[in-house]
Each structure stands twice: as structure tokens, then as C-alpha cells.
Design an enzyme around this catalytic site. Structure first.
Site, PDB file in Angstrom:
ATOM      1  N   HIS B 166       4.113 -29.242  43.747  1.00  0.00           N
ATOM      2  CA  HIS B 166       5.558 -29.149  43.610  1.00  0.00           C
ATOM      3  C   HIS B 166       6.141 -30.550  43.760  1.00  0.00           C
ATOM      4  O   HIS B 166       5.827 -31.242  44.710  1.00  0.00           O
ATOM      5  CB  HIS B 166       6.137 -28.235  44.685  1.00  0.00           C
ATOM      6  CG  HIS B 166       5.781 -26.799  44.470  1.00  0.00           C
ATOM      7  ND1 HIS B 166       6.392 -26.020  43.530  1.00  0.00           N
ATOM      8  CD2 HIS B 166       4.850 -26.017  45.048  1.00  0.00           C
ATOM      9  CE1 HIS B 166       5.866 -24.805  43.551  1.00  0.00           C
ATOM     10  NE2 HIS B 166       4.922 -24.769  44.465  1.00  0.00           N
ATOM     11  N   CYS B 208       7.215 -30.360  38.490  1.00  0.00           N
ATOM     12  CA  CYS B 208       8.585 -30.482  38.001  1.00  0.00           C
ATOM     13  C   CYS B 208       8.960 -31.963  37.932  1.00  0.00           C
ATOM     14  O   CYS B 208       8.566 -32.736  38.803  1.00  0.00           O
ATOM     15  CB  CYS B 208       9.542 -29.765  38.935  1.00  0.00           C
ATOM     16  SG  CYS B 208       9.257 -28.007  38.979  1.00  0.00           S
TER      17      CYS B 208
END
Lengths: 581, 413
Positions: B166, B208
Site C-alpha cells: 500500500h 497506489c
């Protein structure tokens, strides 16, 4: 003729070497447990000679042993070393056994212990460094963390609990590092198989080389034990690897416990590993009359197992008759397996719980039940991280039930307490010498406090808690498990299991809100900024009237007057005006 | 005396024959291995990979699956396990929540077990930290760190770094409590570059806002690619109902789908690889950065990074030292992974570029490395000289030296 003699002379060392050749033994033991489960134990034992050649330079010859295992041990003066990984819980109550068949397995997680030789003339720190080196090397080998993160995590007070397995004249130091957070998975099985001479492709190891099968079992244990050759007594070395798992024989939808090698492993009995000196399948028969197996065993033995005399069926695979066959066992006329209402318990069982668990403190409650007819002597040992602080003056031992009543001092004969030195990474180790009265449960309570640790010392998943290594009960009065026909020894002492482990314990630590440090940083920065801003202002500003443009606009005459006066005052006056504005 | 003269004649004849034969063989070997047709301007002789899954917990199953799918692809394309450093922040395979123990799948049908029968996880669980990752890249380890936890690459290594987890604008979260920033990685790669720890480096990241992670790189010979642009999320591809969690991320799914079509001898270039990017299917805009690399992607084969296909430097036989003599010092044993793993590495904090760890194929380089390069002549000449001297030595030895005498100074392992 002379050439022949010459040739013989060349061959002589080779012949001698082959006479003391390495040996490899493998065994698969099946042990049906009363609760419908089956304990499956693989054991691979390799004997190797300590021959290091006779040349000027040290040489090492490996035929069945893996250099990757033995070289780091050799290099770091290891005399004995044992590694154990345990995943899952052993149910002492339901299995009727105090622990798994592999006596070397620890209580939970990873564990490394060993005896290292103190080399002559070396600095005292050398042996510690050797231990760090060898645990790091084997940690890399086994895809696990086995080395102590800090040197203070090494426990050195377990030498009496795990004495060297053979007499030696050498000066040895014992090391013990528990890693309760470790688990057992496929990446630990890969190197284990790679160390075996059969590599998981032939012999019994072929059955084991299926991570998807063997790791789906409930309780799993893997371990190795290496005893290095002793040059002082000219004895050879031995290394033993084991893998144990507990399978549920009863299908999920219910049914009988009938099972077989093919059902367990999805493979038939493999070919014998050509280099194996022995290869056997053993089955410890349950104490029920309706137990059947096919084909019939080649031989039977008797063995004392946790205080009970058990019959062991042995199939020798060396004759090749069983290769490609199946080995089936079942309980005659058993419809759906019904869980027994009453279970025979093991002679000694132990459990550790936490009572009154508050954020700051709690109490360890250790219950040791002696189901035998005889009083027993034992030592109970624990290892704590530095932030667990036991209240030693509050330790108590009492008997819960039974006829024997004893005072605390009779039950708890002696306590060896090796405290940690917080806040440095270190361990507390405790050894309680206990008397376990017959048919009674001894309850040992140890209140403790949890010290505060720095937020950087928390684990990444701090909210989960931290595992404490399992406690170990060492029985001091065992009589061994081989059978003597006319022995009158009390049954409960007839066992080879010296150590009985509790499960590891998950201790929750008060965890900070990890965003707090950032809040504090932001808050203190704000305070500092406001403070310094005000100080700066107080020091550099001067209060006074400002001749603003509005006033100039209001009275032009005054402005010209002021300008004239300013010009009269000169550059100093100008400077003052600028500062103010 | 006449006998000796005729022997000499025979020897010279044999030497000539040997010279011709050796030249031919050498030419053939060179043709076969010397330049395996790679379009790359510079050649590399070994491949290394660092695969990082920085997320913990069961619900991040897909990150473990991403990494393991890469691991499987690399192994399929011939990279030995010893050259792959696999970092998994959690053990989903043996998690109590995994209904299929000891397996990890990257597709909903659970067709292929990525964990397999012979997985080797080098850093697992709590060991996966920003510190250990940066130490791994820069080669600054604690003294007793085993070789399996070291990136032993050298100036002729192509290094592939894959990261997933992440992340956000210029950071990637490790575990649940720390982050590595784009600046940290850029500096680590610069250190690698300064320490000559790679020839070329391919950096792939799936998280991301992934493209921000390589935006700070400033070292030469680095090609980077990421899954999503700044401000964009990278999405998972699909779920498995039985596992109850997403099994793979979109970007990794599609690049694997492409890599799956390649074999060990594939001629596809990185440009072909980048051409497969389809933002519509991936649901984000993958980024490509080639400005730091003097060679453009169409000049680099995919297998230069994904796989163990390397150009072997053919050195003449005479350049090799006597293996019996060299073995004592460095140890042939440690050439094999498992052998190397266990051996205590002493205090090597920054190991010299070690040719010892890797596929046996690279043995020759190791030997060449020890030979004095200034003594090298043209290769064909060497072979001829070698053949000649071998024959002469053999005859001389036969005539002069008692064959039963042991050669002095020979060490065996």
C-alpha cells in the site's frame, strides 16, 4: 607384486573409511490417538564419522550428510545443536499423551538450543559470537529467524534442563534462544528435505515431500538434532531430523476412522532409498481389541510410552515386499466414530493460563497434574522478556485437590531466579524445583507486571500481543521406555519424555496510539512556533506611534511640517521611522 | 636418441592438430554462448531479483500473491532460487484463515499453487522492514547475515526489483508501522550504482500512485515502471469466493499474463513488454521511465531481467586455474546455494562481488576473475599455446617425472 601392494596401500584408507561408513535410517511411526486423530512421525537419522582426513590441511568428507548443515557447526565449535519448529497446539487431555512422539519438539514456535565448545585461549566473548554466527547461518538455511535479535536474548541457564546427550571431556557452554513467534510453513520444509540424503524423492521422505498435504494437518512439528563428532573421545556424529503431524481420521461429515497410507499421503509406499540402512513403518496399536491392520506386521515390539506399555507393530520396508502397496488399518465394526466419554490421561499434564489480566499486570497460573500413584520430582522453567517483571515474593505453590496436603515450602523446594536488566533487551529465566504429590494438581501462581516499552520496540502488529515462550517441565525421575520383563517399577515413571511443554502464551501489551507521537510532534512544534514567534516579536519590535498615510491625507500641512522636521532630523530619524513601520 | 627425435616430431604434429581443433571448438563455443544475440549494448553475466511484499495481514493476500507470482515467473524463466531475494511481510500460506494450507493462488479458480513444493522465503514476517530492505539493496549487513539474505550482485548483474503493497504519493507502507519514501529508494539505488552492484536495474512497483515512487531516481542505467499515476489508485483484479479475498492486483495480473507467454529463449524486448500496457483494462495509468538508461527499452530483452538467461563469457581453457588449487581458498562448495547458505560468512559486511553464489554455469567467470587479466592474449592464440604446452608437458612429464610422486601444495576440500 609391488604394484599390487602399492595399490592395496592406496586403497586401505578408503576401505577403512567405508567400514566406518555413514548410515542412514528412516522410520515412519503412526500412532492412533483416542480422540479419533492420528499422530504421524517421520524420523530420519544419519550417523556420520568424524573423519577429517589425515592430510596437512583440514578436510571434511560428506557422503550422506549435507555440508551446508555441518560446516557452520564445525566452524563454530558446536558440540550439539537442536532446532525445533512447532505450529498448532498439542492437546494433552484428549490425546492422552503429554506431548508429541518427537520428544525433541519444543512447546510452540521456533527454538534453538545447543552446546558449544569453548576454544582454548580464545576470549570469553568468542563462544557467544560463535553462537550468533551458527544461529544466523542455520536461520538462513531454514528460512526462519533463529538468531537472537540482541545478544541479551540468549538464555544460558538451561544447561541443567537440557544436559549434553553424551559424556565429554570438553568445556561446553549451553545456549538457548526461544522464538515463540515463529511458525512452521512450506519454506521450512523445503530446506529440511534438502538436507536429507533422499531429498524427498525416494524412500519415506517421498511421502513427506508434499507441503499441501502435510501442512494441512492440525499440529505440526519439525526439528533437527545434531551431535557433532567428538575428537576427544573419538566418537562419531549423528544428526536426526523429524517431522510430526496430527491428522484427523474422522471425516468432516462423520464416519469411521479407517485409514491407510494412500489415504493419508495420496501415495503408495515408495521404493526404499538405496542408501538407507533401515527403513521401517511402525504402528503403535491402540488399546482396543477391534483394531485391525493389513498386511500383517513383520514383527512386534513392546514399548513404554508415557507410563503405559504399548504394542508396536513393525513393517520392514527393506525386503521390498511392501513397495507400491498400501498399508491399511481400521477398527472392526466401527460405524460412525463416537468421541469417547472418558479419556485416559497422561501421567503428568501441564497447562499455563493467565489470570486477572489487566493492562498493567496479571498472574500466571500453572497447573501441573500428577495422575500417577507416585510422588514426582520435577523442575518447571520459564523464560520471560525483560518487560515482564515477576513478583517473586508473591510466588505461591499449592495443591488443589487430592489427599496429599503440603505446605508451599514442601511443594516448591527451590527457586532459581535469573532476572533481566531492563530496559535493555534481556531475559528473565526461572527454575522452580517442585515436588508433585500423587493424584493431585499443583498450582503455581506467579503475579507479574508489564513494564512500559518504547513505541519503537513494539511489533508491527502491536495490537496482536506478544508470545511468551512455552514453559517446560523437566522430570527428574524417569526410568526410560525400554521394557524389562520382570520390572517392578512404577508405571508412571516409565517414559522417555523428559520434557513436557505448556503452550506459548499470547500476552497483550498496552499499545500506544501510534499516531500519538505525530500529534505530540505537531503540538510541540506549534507551541515552539508560538513561543519563539512571541519572543522574536518581543525582542525585535518596538511600540510607538506610526505616522500613517491616512493622517498625512487628513492634514497636508502637517505632512509637510513632518517632512520638514524629518529632513532636519537627518538619516537617523528616517531609520527610526522605518523600524517602527 | 633417434627415438627421442621422432617423439618430438610426433609431439609437434599433435600440437598442430590440437591447435587447429581447439581453434575450431573455441569458435563454435563462442558462436553458441558468446553473444546470445541480445540486443543489449553491454552484456551481463548474472541476474538478481528482489521481490518485496510489504503488506501484512490476511486481507492483503493479493500482495503476497503478486510477489509469489513474480517469483514463480522468475523461476520458470530460469533464475535460480539463490539469486532471488523474496521478502514477504506475512505468511498467508500458513495463516489460520487460509482454507487451503501451504498454498497461495493468484486466480479465482485456484489453478496454480504459487507456493509450490520448493519455496524459499528469505525474509519473512517481522524481518521485512524498511531497514532490512535498504540494507539489502546497499549491502550493509550485520556481520553474520547469511548469504541467502544478501544481494550478492556485482557490476555485471542485471537486478530486478519488484515491490508491492500500500503506497501513496512518494511512499510505500511497510508492515503497518513504517514507510519507505521515494527519496530513500532513490538514494539506495544511487549507492548501489556507486558500489557497482548492478549493470542495469529494472524497478517495477505495483501500488497506489506507484509512478511517484521512482520519480526521484537519479542513477544511471535504471529503467522503472509503475502501475498508476499520481492521484490514482491501483486496484485489485478479482476475488476468490472460497478464500474470501482479492487474489491479485490488476497491473501485476496483466503483466504476468504477458510474461506467461514468454519462454527462456524469448526475443521480446522491454518495449514489447511496455506496449502491452492498457490503462483501460488496468484501471490506472502505468508509468514508464527510461530517461536514466542510455539503452532504450527496445534494445533490452525482457529475459535480461526476468530469468537466468545470460551471456556466458567464454574464456580459453588455459585461463582457468587448477581447480584443485583454487578450491581451497574460496570453496567450490559455496557455489551452490544450499552450500553457501549455511557457511558462516565471518565479518563480511560488504562482500566482494562474489561469483561463487549462483548457477554452476558461472564457474568460469570466477576462475577468470582470479587470473591476471594483463596476461591474456588473443583467445585463439591462448588455446593453441595451451594445447602445445599441454602436449609438451605431458611428454616431458612422462619422460622426466615419476608419475607416482604426489604434486606438492595441492589442497582438496
Amino acid at each position: 607384486m609391488t604394484r599390487l601392494i602399492y595399490l592395496l596401500g592406496l586403497l586401505a584408507p578408503w576401505v577403512a573409511a567405508s567400514l566406518s561408513a555413514d548410515e542412514f535410517h528412516e522410520a515412519l511411526t503412526l500412532h492412533p490417538l483416542p480422540d479419533g486423530k492420528l499422530s504421524v512421525l517421520f524420523e530420519f537419522t544419519t550417523y556420520f564419522s568424524g573423519s577429517t582426513g589425515h592430510g596437512r590441511t583440514p578436510e571434511s568428507h560428506h557422503s550422506l550428510t549435507s555440508p551446508s548443515l555441518l560446516l557452520p557447526l564445525q566452524q563454530n565449535n558446536v558440540s550439539e545443536l537442536s532446532i525445533s519448529f512447532v505450529s498448532g497446539q498439542w492437546d494433552q487431555h484428549r490425546s492422552g499423551q503429554a506431548g508429541p512422539l518427537s520428544y525433541g519438539s519444543g512447546g510452540g514456535g521456533g527454538e534453538t538450543r545447543g552446546w558449544l565448545r569453548n576454544s582454548k585461549g580464545a576470549s570469553p566473548g568468542k563462544v557467544n559470537e560463535n553462537w550468533v554466527a551458527v544461529t544466523n547461518a542455520l536461520g538462513g538455511l531454514f528460512c526462519a529467524t533463529l538468531a537472537p535479535a540482541k545478544e541479551g536474548e540468549v538464555v544460558k541457564t538451561f544447561g541443567d534442563i537440557y544436559p549434553p546427550s553424551r559424556e565429554t571431556k570438553q568445556n561446553l557452554t549451553h545456549f538457548h534462544v526461544p522464538h515463540p513467534e515463529q511458525l512452521l510453513c512450506a519454506e521450512n520444509l523445503t530446506p529440511f528435505l534438502a538436507l536429507l540424503p533422499s531429498k524427498g524423492v525416494s524412500g519415506l521422505s517421498h511421502l513427506l515431500a508434499q507441503p499441501g498435504v502435510v501442512l494441512s494437518w492440525g499440529f505440526k512439528a519439525e526439528g533437527i538434532e545434531v551431535i557433532m563428532p567428538d575428537p576427544s573421545t573419538a566418537t562419531g556424529g549423528l544428526w536426526k531430523g523429524w517431522w510430526e503431524g496430527v491428522v484427523d481420521l474422522v471425516p468432516v461429515t462423520g464416519g469411521s476412522r479407517a485409514s491407510s497410507i494412500e489415504k493419508l499421503f495420496r501415495r503408495s509406499i515408495p521404493r526404499v532409498f538405496p542408501e538407507a540402512s533401515s527403513s521401517v513403518i511402525r504402528l503403535i496399536t491402540p488399546e482396543q481389541d477391534n483394531f485391525r491392520m493389513e498386511p500383517q506386521a513383520g514383527s512386534r515390539e513392546e514399548q513404554w510410552l508415557d507410563g503405559r506399555k504399548r504394542e508396536v507393530m513393525v513393517w520392514d520396508l527393506m525386503d521390498g515386499g511392501l513397495v507400491g502397496q498400501d498399508l491399511r488399518f481400521w477398527w472392526e465394526n466401527e460405524g460412525d466414530f463416537g468421541h469417547p466419554l472418558k479419556l485416559e490421561s497422561s501421567p503428568i499434564s501441564i497447562s499455563r493460563r493467565m489470570a486477572a489480566p489487566y493492562a498493567s499486570d496479571g498472574t500466571f497460573v500453572i497447573r501441573i497434574t500428577n495422575n500417577g500413584d507416585d510422588q514426582r520430582d520435577a523442575v518447571y522453567s520459564e523464560v520471560w522478556p525483560w518487560w515482564v517483571k515477576g513478583w517473586m515474593s508473591e510466588v505461591s505453590a499449592a495443591v488443589e485437590s487430592g489427599e496429599t496436603e503440603g505446605s508451599s515450602s514442601e511443594l516448591l523446594r527451590h527457586l532459581a531466579y535469573h532476572p533481566s536488566y531492563p530496559p535493555h533487551p534481556s531475559t528473565t529465566s526461572l527454575h522452580f524445583s517442585l515436588t508433585l504429590p500423587a493424584h493431585a494438581t499443583l498450582i503455581l501462581t506467579i503475579p507479574y507486571s508489564k513494564l512500559t516499552i518504547k513505541y519503537t520496540e513494539h511489533r508491527p502488529d502491536a495490537e496482536r500481543g506478544v508470545e511468551l515462550p512455552s514453559g517446560v517441565l523437566t522430570l527428574l525421575d524417569l526410568e526410560g521406555e525400554s521394557d524389562f520383563p520382570n520390572s517392578t517399577v512404577i508405571q508412571s515413571r516409565r517414559s522417555g519424555r523428559t520434557h513436557i511443554y505448556t503452550t506459548r502464551l499470547l500476552l497483550d501489551l498496552p499499545t500506544p496510539d501510534f499516531s500519538m507521537p505525530y500529534n505530540v510532534i505537531i503540538m510541540s512544534c506549534t507551541v515552539m512556533a508560538v513561543f519563539f514567534g512571541m519572543m522574536q516579536g518581543a525582542l525585535s519590535r518596538q511600540w510607538g506611534y506610526v505616522d500613517t498615510a491616512m493622517e498625512r491625507l487628513r492634514g497636508r500641512g502637517k505632512v509637510t511640517e513632518g517632512a520638514r522636521r524629518g529632513a532636519e532630523m537627518g538619516p537617523e530619524g528616517e531609520g527610526d521611522t522605518e523600524k517602527i513601520s | 636418441m633417434r627415438f627421442a627425435a621422432s617423439l618430438w616430431g610426433l609431439a609437434l604434429l599433435l600440437a598442430q592438430l590440437g591447435l587447429v581443433l581447439a581453434n575450431q571448438v573455441h569458435q563454435q563455443v563462442n558462436d553458441l554462448f558468446g553473444h546470445n544475440g541480445s540486443g543489449s549494448a553491454t552484456t551481463h553475466t548474472n541476474n538478481w531479483a528482489v521481490l518485496v511484499c510489504s503488506s501484512r495481514y490476511w486481507f492483503n493476500y493479493r500482495h503476497m500473491a503478486n510477489t509469489l507470482a513474480m517469483y514463480r515467473t522468475l523461476k520458470r524463466l530460469g533464475m535460480p532460487d539463490s539469486n532471488i531475494i523474496l521478502m514477504l511481510a506475512d505468511d498467508v500460506a500458513c495463516s489460520a484463515r487460509n482454507p487451503f494450507p501451504a498454498t497461495v493462488y493468484a486466480n479465482s479458480g485456484r489453478q496454480m499453487d504459487l507456493y509450490g513444493d520448493a519455496v524459499e522465503v528469505d525474509y519473512r514476517g517481522y524481518e521485512v522492514t524498511v531497514e532490512s530492505f535498504l540494507r539489502l539493496l546497499t549491502g550493509r549487513h550485520a556481520p553474520h547475515t547469511p548469504p541467502s539474505k544478501r544481494l550478492l550482485s556485482d557490476a555485471s548483474s542485471n537486478v530486478f526489483i519488484y515491490m508491492t503493497g500500500h503506497g501513496g504519493n512518494e511512499f510505500l507502507k511497510f508492515q503497518d508501522n513504517e514507510e519507505v519514501s521515494a527519496f530513500d529508494i532513490a538514494d539506495a539505488i544511487e549507492q548501489m550504482s556507486e558500489k557497482r552492484r548492478f549493470n542495469k536495474l529494472l524497478f517495477v512497483i505495483d501500488t497506489c500512485q506507484a509512478n511517484t515512487m521512482y520519480s526521484k531516481f537519479y542513477s544511471p542505467n535504471v529503467i522503472s515502471t509503475g502501475s498508476s499515476a499520481i492521484g490514482e489508485s491501483s486496484y485489485s483484479h478479482h476475488n476468490d469466493v472460497d478464500l474470501g479475498t482479492a487474489v491479485i492486483d490488476s497491473y501485476t495480473h496483466y503483466i504476468l499474463q504477458y510474461l506467461e507467454t514468454l519462454g527462456k529463449t524469448s526475443r521480446a524486448t522491454l518495449q514489447d513488454f511496455f506496449n502491452t500496457y492498457d490503462p483501460a483494462r488496468i484501471h490506472s495509468h502505468p508509468g514508464i521511465s527510461t530517461e536514466l538508461s542510455p539503452t532504450q527499452p527496445d534494445g533490452i530483452l525482457v529475459t535480461d531481467f526476468f530469468g537466468g538467461v545470460v551471456s556466458v563469457e567464454v574464456t580459453p581453457k588455459a585461463d582457468e586455474l587448477d581447480p584443485l588449487r583454487t578450491a581451497g581458498s574460496a570453496g567450490w562448495v559455496s557455489g551452490r546455494r544450499r552450500g553457501a547458505r549455511g557457511i558462516g560468512e565471518g565479518g563480511q559486511s560488504s562482500p566482494s562481488p562474489s561469483p561463487m553464489k549462483g548457477p554452476p554455469m558461472r564457474r568460469t567467470e570466477g576462475v577468470r576473475g582470479w587470473a591476471n587479466p594483463t596476461e591474456r592474449q588473443t583467445e585463439g592464440g591462448w588455446v593453441g599455446n595451451a594445447a602445445l604446452s599441454a602436449v609438451l608437458l605431458g611428454i616431458g612429464g612422462y619422460l622426466l617425472i615419476d608419475p607416482r610422486t604426489d604434486r606438492p601444495g595441492i589442497k582438496r576440500e
